[in-house]
Design a protein around this motif. Structure first.
Motif, PDB file in Angstrom:
ATOM      1  N   LYS A  98     -25.919  22.976  37.125  1.00 11.25           N
ATOM      2  CA  LYS A  98     -25.111  21.910  36.948  1.00 11.25           C
ATOM      3  C   LYS A  98     -24.502  21.638  35.672  1.00 11.25           C
ATOM      4  CE  LYS A  98     -24.275  17.142  37.965  1.00 11.25           C
ATOM      5  NZ  LYS A  98     -24.867  15.658  38.477  1.00 11.25           N
ATOM      6  N   GLU A  99     -25.558  21.774  34.631  1.00  7.77           N
ATOM      7  CA  GLU A  99     -25.445  21.440  33.313  1.00  7.77           C
ATOM      8  C   GLU A  99     -24.745  22.618  32.492  1.00  7.77           C
ATOM      9  OE1 GLU A  99     -29.161  20.432  31.259  1.00  7.77           O
ATOM     10  OE2 GLU A  99     -28.934  18.569  32.114  1.00  7.77           O
ATOM     11  N   SER A 100     -25.084  23.934  33.263  1.00  4.00           N
ATOM     12  CA  SER A 100     -24.264  25.068  32.431  1.00  4.00           C
ATOM     13  C   SER A 100     -22.709  24.967  32.786  1.00  4.00           C
ATOM     14  CB  SER A 100     -24.967  26.384  32.872  1.00  4.00           C
ATOM     15  OG  SER A 100     -24.702  26.569  34.307  1.00  4.00           O
ATOM     16  N   ARG A 101     -22.273  24.218  33.697  1.00  4.68           N
ATOM     17  CA  ARG A 101     -20.887  24.299  33.848  1.00  4.68           C
ATOM     18  C   ARG A 101     -20.271  23.663  32.886  1.00  4.68           C
ATOM     19  NH1 ARG A 101     -19.913  28.122  37.133  1.00  4.68           N
ATOM     20  NH2 ARG A 101     -17.767  27.391  37.683  1.00  4.68           N
ATOM     21  N   GLY A 102     -20.743  22.897  32.382  1.00  6.36           N
ATOM     22  CA  GLY A 102     -19.812  22.121  31.046  1.00  6.36           C
ATOM     23  C   GLY A 102     -20.270  22.315  29.761  1.00  6.36           C
ATOM     24  N   LEU A 103     -20.246  21.046  29.123  1.00  5.06           N
ATOM     25  CA  LEU A 103     -20.761  21.012  27.488  1.00  5.06           C
ATOM     26  C   LEU A 103     -22.176  20.311  27.477  1.00  5.06           C
ATOM     27  CD1 LEU A 103     -17.614  20.050  25.773  1.00  5.06           C
ATOM     28  CD2 LEU A 103     -18.683  22.470  25.700  1.00  5.06           C
ATOM     29  N   ASP A 104     -22.713  20.165  28.709  1.00  5.28           N
ATOM     30  CA  ASP A 104     -24.066  19.475  28.685  1.00  5.28           C
ATOM     31  C   ASP A 104     -25.170  20.050  27.957  1.00  5.28           C
ATOM     32  OD1 ASP A 104     -22.629  18.148  30.244  1.00  5.28           O
ATOM     33  OD2 ASP A 104     -23.604  17.655  31.585  1.00  5.28           O
ATOM     34  N   GLN A 105     -25.224  21.619  28.084  1.00  6.70           N
ATOM     35  CA  GLN A 105     -26.335  21.999  27.387  1.00  6.70           C
ATOM     36  C   GLN A 105     -26.227  22.147  25.792  1.00  6.70           C
ATOM     37  OE1 GLN A 105     -28.773  22.600  28.880  1.00  6.70           O
ATOM     38  NE2 GLN A 105     -28.949  24.576  29.957  1.00  6.70           N
ATOM     39  N   ILE A 106     -24.909  21.983  25.117  1.00  6.96           N
ATOM     40  CA  ILE A 106     -24.665  21.948  23.735  1.00  6.96           C
ATOM     41  C   ILE A 106     -25.122  20.571  23.371  1.00  6.96           C
ATOM     42  CG2 ILE A 106     -23.277  22.685  22.007  1.00  6.96           C
ATOM     43  CD1 ILE A 106     -21.735  24.448  23.868  1.00  6.96           C
ATOM     44  N   VAL A 107     -26.035  20.473  22.617  1.00  8.02           N
ATOM     45  CA  VAL A 107     -26.314  18.976  22.219  1.00  8.02           C
ATOM     46  C   VAL A 107     -26.196  18.963  20.568  1.00  8.02           C
ATOM     47  CG1 VAL A 107     -28.420  17.609  21.890  1.00  8.02           C
ATOM     48  CG2 VAL A 107     -28.212  19.296  24.015  1.00  8.02           C
ATOM     49  N   GLY A 108     -25.497  17.774  20.354  1.00  3.61           N
ATOM     50  CA  GLY A 108     -25.575  17.624  19.131  1.00  3.61           C
ATOM     51  C   GLY A 108     -24.355  16.475  18.589  1.00  3.61           C
ATOM     52  N   GLN A 109     -24.332  15.731  17.512  1.00  4.97           N
ATOM     53  CA  GLN A 109     -23.279  14.814  17.342  1.00  4.97           C
ATOM     54  C   GLN A 109     -22.730  15.043  15.585  1.00  4.97           C
ATOM     55  OE1 GLN A 109     -25.436  10.866  18.130  1.00  4.97           O
ATOM     56  NE2 GLN A 109     -26.664  11.119  16.297  1.00  4.97           N
ATOM     57  N   SER A 110     -23.509  16.001  15.117  1.00  2.40           N
ATOM     58  CA  SER A 110     -22.925  16.123  13.850  1.00  2.40           C
ATOM     59  C   SER A 110     -21.352  16.427  13.748  1.00  2.40           C
ATOM     60  CB  SER A 110     -23.707  17.355  13.315  1.00  2.40           C
ATOM     61  OG  SER A 110     -23.565  18.551  13.856  1.00  2.40           O
ATOM     62  N   LYS A 111     -20.831  16.217  12.633  1.00  3.51           N
ATOM     63  CA  LYS A 111     -19.630  16.585  12.367  1.00  3.51           C
ATOM     64  C   LYS A 111     -19.121  18.048  12.708  1.00  3.51           C
ATOM     65  CE  LYS A 111     -15.586  16.602   8.960  1.00  3.51           C
ATOM     66  NZ  LYS A 111     -15.443  16.294   7.631  1.00  3.51           N
ATOM     67  N   ALA A 112     -19.880  18.963  12.437  1.00  5.99           N
ATOM     68  CA  ALA A 112     -19.667  20.250  12.843  1.00  5.99           C
ATOM     69  C   ALA A 112     -19.540  20.756  14.396  1.00  5.99           C
ATOM     70  CB  ALA A 112     -20.921  21.225  12.073  1.00  5.99           C
ATOM     71  N   MET A 113     -20.621  19.846  14.823  1.00 11.11           N
ATOM     72  CA  MET A 113     -20.747  20.403  16.546  1.00 11.11           C
ATOM     73  C   MET A 113     -19.536  19.522  17.138  1.00 11.11           C
ATOM     74  SD  MET A 113     -23.118  22.359  16.650  1.00 11.11           S
ATOM     75  CE  MET A 113     -22.996  22.464  18.513  1.00 11.11           C
ATOM     76  N   VAL A 114     -19.027  18.370  16.706  1.00  9.86           N
ATOM     77  CA  VAL A 114     -18.057  17.541  17.139  1.00  9.86           C
ATOM     78  C   VAL A 114     -16.869  18.560  17.305  1.00  9.86           C
ATOM     79  CG1 VAL A 114     -16.442  15.871  16.983  1.00  9.86           C
ATOM     80  CG2 VAL A 114     -18.795  15.555  16.780  1.00  9.86           C
ATOM     81  N   GLU A 115     -16.574  19.120  16.029  1.00 10.63           N
ATOM     82  CA  GLU A 115     -15.494  20.055  15.599  1.00 10.63           C
ATOM     83  C   GLU A 115     -15.542  21.324  16.730  1.00 10.63           C
ATOM     84  OE1 GLU A 115     -15.573  21.341  11.724  1.00 10.63           O
ATOM     85  OE2 GLU A 115     -14.927  19.314  10.995  1.00 10.63           O
TER      86      GLU A 115
END
Length: 457
Positions: free
Chosen positions: A134-151
């Motif tokens: 279920k999680e692999s279908r979206g962005l749920d598996q990518i974790v992070g809130q840094s500016k680089a990850m938001v980009e």
């Protein structure tokens, strides 16, 4: 870690009999009443309960009902001296797993208990796999809130519904394949195959057949026709990991495939049309490889239509707490643990560490801690390995920034290392000295010299 079984029976002999049968293979808890059983499940993790039907004060069926109200996931086997069909039906309706009657054979008890524990294990694995899918279908598996990850999140959303080729760069362990899968799963190719090839893991002499397939009799040992990864990925996404390891002649063939959108199997001259999006990844500098003549510049331009750079974990330390908790939740589920989280000092130690193995190293560390944890207590400094507690890179960078002289820098660094060791050993001087590989007297002398109080503040 042994599964925990609780035996609830008001008769001492019955409790002791079941304990003898179970104790070699399971951790056994005993309760002589329903109230005691309810108190135990509030403070202990219990996998299975063997519950007597006929007890004074609180009937077994009432205890069963209250257990299910407290902890619905606990399996319960009802035990009775009488074979009462109505009681058995009522127990099953209230959520009991099974109903067995006395007298019983030890083999029957063990067989039933093993069946329950095995089914629990399978349920946990199935729940885990369902959650992963279920999680692999979206962005749920990518974790992070840094500016680089938001980009990166924003870039994934922009390119997901296109067929443009993408080159993902970053150090080993930063999550390049995870980003590639997210791009695939967010776009209109999500219902088509995602096929990954690790170009560094497959022997070079087998790589062409692996990519393009071969016809029967194309070479010695080719007894049947084999479909290559490009054909398997038709309509979907082909992920070429460690693209820099690709042999030069295969680089030329890959370039032609990307230009013509067709392949030929080895041993055939019949072109096969393909519709794929290629996502490549590398942890090396391809521009340097081009300058050294190791990688084709024209192929680089074909692959690098949209570049995505994933920064190393040490450059986005604000993501470490989120990642650590994410992996803790994952392994709590996988290993049936209830570890609540990290202490502030433990998280500070993780955040200071420079993580040369990036996210993969952090994930492996959290898994190790969960596996070796004997209870459900919070993760503290004592659970963090020495090499992380005494890591020096970030401390040295901090001290350099304060423009200290060499002697003051050394003293401050030693002070931090000793304090970390004392914290990890819960201020036990002998254990801290052993951790630091010095004598206890040397530790006391050094602490006095550095102004460290050798007792917990």
């Amino acid at each position: 870690m042994k599964p925990t079984i609780m035996v609830v029976d008001d008769e001492l002999g019955a409790r002791q009999s079941l304990e003898v049968i179970l104790e070699d293979q399971f951790r056994v808890l005993l309760a002589e009443s329903g109230r005691e059983a309810l108190e135990i499940i509030r403070r202990e993790t219990v996998d299975l309960i063997l519950l007597d039907v006929h007890m004074p004060d609180m009937d077994g069926l009432e205890v069963l009902r209250r257990i299910k109200e407290e902890e619905e996931g606990i399996d319960v086997i009802m035990v009775s001296a009488l074979n009462l069909a109505r009681k058995a039906v009522d127990a099953i309706k209230l959520g009991a797993y099974d109903y067995i009657t006395k007298p019983y054979e030890p083999e029957d008890i063990l067989s039933t208990v093993h069946r329950v524990i095995q089914q629990q294990r399978l349920r946990r694995e199935l729940d885990f796999l369902r959650k992963e899918v279920k999680e692999s279908r979206g962005l749920d598996q990518i974790v992070g809130q840094s500016k680089a990850m938001v980009e990166i999140y924003n870039l994934i959303k922009k390119v997901a519904f296109t067929s443009t080729h993408i080159l993902i760069t970053g150090e080993s362990g930063t999550g390049k394949e995870l980003v590639a899968r997210s791009i695939h799963n967010q776009g209109d190719r999500k219902d088509k195959p995602f096929v990954a090839i690790n170009c560094a893991a497959i022997p070079s002499e087998l790589m062409e057949s692996e990519m393009f397939g071969h016809e029967k009799g194309a070479f010695t040992g080719a007894h049947t026709r084999t479909i290559g990864k490009f054909e398997h990925a038709n309509g979907g996404t082909l992920f070429l990991d460690e693209i820099s390891a690709l042999r030069s002649d295969l680089q030329a063939k890959l370039l032609r495939v990307l230009q013509e959108k067709e392949i030929e199997r080895i041993g055939s001259n019949k072109p096969i049309k393909i519709d794929i999006r290629v996502i490549s990844a590398t942890n090396t500098n391809l521009e340097e490889a081009i300058a050294q003549g190791k990688f084709r510049q024209d192929l680089y331009f074909r692959l690098n239509v949209v570049p995505i750079f994933i920064p190393p974990l040490r450059e986005r330390r604000e993501d470490i707490p989120l990642l650590a908790q994410h992996f803790l939740n994952k392994f709590n589920t996988l290993y049936h643990k209830k570890i609540p989280g990290f202490s502030e000092k433990a998280m500070n130690a993780l955040t200071r560490y420079h993580w040369p193995g990036n996210i993969r190293e952090l994930e492996n560390l959290v898994e190790r801690i969960v596996v070796l944890s004997s209870g459900n207590e919070q993760i503290d400094l004592k659970h963090i390995p020495m090499e992380i507690l005494l890591s020096s890179e970030q401390d040295i960078q901090d001290l350099m920034g304060r423009e200290m002289g060499l002697i003051k820098m050394r003293d401050e660094f030693e002070r931090r290392v000793i304090l970390n060791a004392l914290e990890a050993c819960q201020w036990n001087q002998s254990e801290a000295a052993r951790m630091l590989k010095i004598s206890r007297n040397h530790l006391i002398q050094k602490a006095k010299q550095l102004g460290i109080l050798l007792r917990k503040p």
